[in-house]
Design a protein around this motif. Structure first.
Motif, short mmCIF file in Angstrom:
data_model
loop_
_atom_site.label_atom_id
_atom_site.label_comp_id
_atom_site.label_asym_id
_atom_site.label_seq_id
_atom_site.Cartn_x
_atom_site.Cartn_y
_atom_site.Cartn_z
N UNK A 106 -38.03 138.06 95.03
CA UNK A 106 -38.43 138.80 93.84
C UNK A 106 -37.73 138.30 92.59
N UNK A 107 -36.47 137.91 92.74
CA UNK A 107 -35.68 137.49 91.58
C UNK A 107 -35.97 136.06 91.16
N UNK A 108 -36.00 135.14 92.15
CA UNK A 108 -36.12 133.72 91.83
C UNK A 108 -37.52 133.16 92.06
N UNK A 109 -38.40 133.94 92.68
CA UNK A 109 -39.78 133.50 92.94
C UNK A 109 -39.83 132.21 93.74
N UNK A 110 -38.83 132.04 94.62
CA UNK A 110 -38.72 130.79 95.39
C UNK A 110 -38.55 131.14 96.86
N UNK A 111 -39.60 130.94 97.64
CA UNK A 111 -39.53 131.28 99.06
C UNK A 111 -38.65 130.32 99.84
N UNK A 112 -38.61 129.06 99.44
CA UNK A 112 -37.78 128.09 100.15
C UNK A 112 -36.29 128.44 100.03
N UNK A 113 -35.88 128.83 98.82
CA UNK A 113 -34.50 129.24 98.61
C UNK A 113 -34.19 130.49 99.43
N UNK A 114 -35.10 131.44 99.42
CA UNK A 114 -34.89 132.69 100.16
C UNK A 114 -34.79 132.44 101.66
N UNK A 115 -35.68 131.60 102.20
CA UNK A 115 -35.67 131.31 103.63
C UNK A 115 -34.43 130.52 104.02
N UNK A 116 -34.13 129.48 103.26
CA UNK A 116 -32.99 128.61 103.60
C UNK A 116 -31.68 129.35 103.58
N UNK A 117 -31.41 130.07 102.49
CA UNK A 117 -30.14 130.79 102.36
C UNK A 117 -30.04 131.91 103.39
N UNK A 118 -31.13 132.63 103.60
CA UNK A 118 -31.10 133.76 104.53
C UNK A 118 -30.91 133.30 105.98
N UNK A 119 -31.57 132.21 106.37
CA UNK A 119 -31.39 131.70 107.73
C UNK A 119 -29.97 131.20 107.94
N UNK A 120 -29.42 130.55 106.94
CA UNK A 120 -28.03 130.07 107.04
C UNK A 120 -27.09 131.24 107.26
N UNK A 121 -27.25 132.31 106.49
CA UNK A 121 -26.38 133.47 106.62
C UNK A 121 -26.63 134.21 107.93
#
Length: 318
Positions: free
Chosen positions: A231-246
Motif C-alpha cells: 500500500x505504501x510503496x506500490x511495489x509487490x516485488x519489494x513487499x514479497x522479497x522483504x517479507x519472505x526474507x523476514x
C-alpha cells in the motif's frame, strides 16, 4: 463491506495462481502422508518396554542440569522444571510416549505446511494493492462512491479470509488423510502441558487447533507487513522479497540476538511464538504473555496506520 469483500474474493480466484496455491497445499499434505505411510511400512514402530528406565535416566540428567545451569538462568530453570514434571507424570501415571503413527500425530506433523501458507499469504497480500496500480485499475476502483479506507479494509480482510481458508483446508485435509492412512489411536491420547507449575491433561484435538492458530501468528504479522509495503510503496516485488526474507530469517536472527541483548524482546519476531507461554520457555528472561500480546498489537497497529494513512491520502492522478 460484504459486497466489497465478495468482489475482491472473486478477483482473487480469477487468477490461476490462487488455484495453484490451493493445489500445492493439497499436494503437500498428500506427499507428507504418503511418505509417512511408506516410512511406517518400511520401519514398523516397535513397543519400547524400557521406556520407564530411559525416562528415569533422562530425569537424572535433567535434575543435574537444573542444579548446575538452572540456578544462573531463569529460562533454563523453567525448561528443566517442565521436563522433569512431564517425565515424572508419565512414569507415575504409566503413560508411555507414543511410538505408533495415528491421525493426531500426523495432523501435528502437517503443521510444517503452515510455512508454505505463509508464503502464499505474503504473495497475495503483496499484490492486493500494488497490482491495482500496475494494472491501471486503481482509478476505476477509486471513482466509485466508496471511501478509500473501506476499499483498503476489504482488501485486507480478503487476505485474512484467504489465509484462514488455506489453514482450514490444511487442518481438515490432514485430519482426513491421517484417519484414512493411520486411523485413530487405540486409546485416548491426552496432551500433557506444563502450566502454572503443574502438569495438566488437555484434549489433543483442542490442543492441535490451538497450535495451528498460534503457529499462524507470525505469518499473519508478516502478511500484514507485506500488505503495508504494497500500500505504501506500490511495489509487490519489494513487499514479497522483504517479507519472505523476514519470514525465514527474522526468527533465527532474533534468537541469536536474544542471548546477548535484552532489548531484543522488543523485536517483532521475539513475540510471535506465543506457544512458549503455554508449553515452553520464552526466549528472553522476564518476557510474559501480556508483554508479547501488547508488542504484537503495537506492531499490528503501526502496519495498519501506515497502510491506511498513505493509501487514503495518495494522489493517483498521475
Amino acid at each position: 463491506m460484504g459486497n466489497l469483500i465478495i468482489n475482491e474474493w472473486t478477483k482473487l480466484f480469477r487468477r490461476a495462481g490462487t488455484l495453484v496455491m490451493f493445489g500445492l497445499v493439497i499436494l503437500l499434505v498428500i506427499g507428507i502422508s504418503g511418505f509417512s505411510k511408506y516410512d511406517t511400512i518400511k520401519h514398523p514402530p516397535q513397543e519400547n518396554k524400557q521406556w520407564k528406565q530411559e525416562l528415569e535416566q533422562q530425569l537424572k540428567d535433567d535434575r543435574a542440569g537444573l542444579k548446575e545451569i538452572g540456578k544462573n538462568n531463569a529460562n533454563m530453570k523453567t525448561y528443566f522444571e517442565r521436563e522433569i514434571a512431564l517425565k515424572e507424570y508419565r512414569i507415575k501415571h504409566d503413560m508411555a510416549p507414543e511410538t505408533e503413527e495415528n491421525v493426531w500425530s500426523f495432523v501435528r506433523k502437517a503443521e510444517e505446511v503452515i510455512s508454505f501458507i505463509g508464503i502464499f499469504m505474503i504473495i497475495v497480500a503483496a499484490g492486493m494493492v500494488s497490482s491495482e496500480f500496475s494494472w491501471g485499475t486503481i482509478k476505476l476502483l477509486l471513482i466509485r462512491p466508496i471511501s478509500r479506507s473501506r476499499i483498503l479494509l476489504s482488501k485486507y480482510l480478503t487476505v485474512l479470509l484467504f489465509g484462514i481458508t488455506l489453514l482450514a483446508t490444511l487442518f481438515i485435509l490432514s485430519t482426513i488423510s491421517g484417519f484414512l492412512l493411520f486411523g485413530l489411536p487405540e486409546k485416548e491420547v491426552p496432551f500433557l502441558a506444563f502450566t502454572n507449575g503443574e502438569v495438566v491433561e488437555r484434549s489433543i484435538v483442542i490442543q492441535l487447533v490451538v497450535e495451528y492458530l498460534l503457529s499462524s501468528i507470525d505469518i499473519l504479522m508478516i502478511a500484514t507487513m507485506a500488505f503495508m509495503i504494497s500500500a505504501v510503496f506500490r511495489n509487490s516485488n519489494l513487499a514479497i522479497g522483504l517479507s519472505l526474507f523476514l519470514l525465514f530469517m527474522g526468527g533465527s536472527v532474533t534468537m541469536l540476538l536474544a542471548g546477548k541483548f535484552e532489548w531484543t524482546k522488543y523485536i517483532l519476531f521475539a513475540n510471535t511464538d506465543l506457544t512458549v507461554y503455554f508449553d515452553g520457555v520464552p526466549p528472553i528472561e522476564g518476557m510474559t504473555l501480556t508483554f508479547s500480546i501488547a508488542m504484537l498489537l503495537l506492531y499490528f497497529a503501526l502496519f495498519q496506520i501506515l497502510s491506511f494513512m498513505v493509501f487514503t491520502k495518495r494522489d493517483v492522478a498521475a
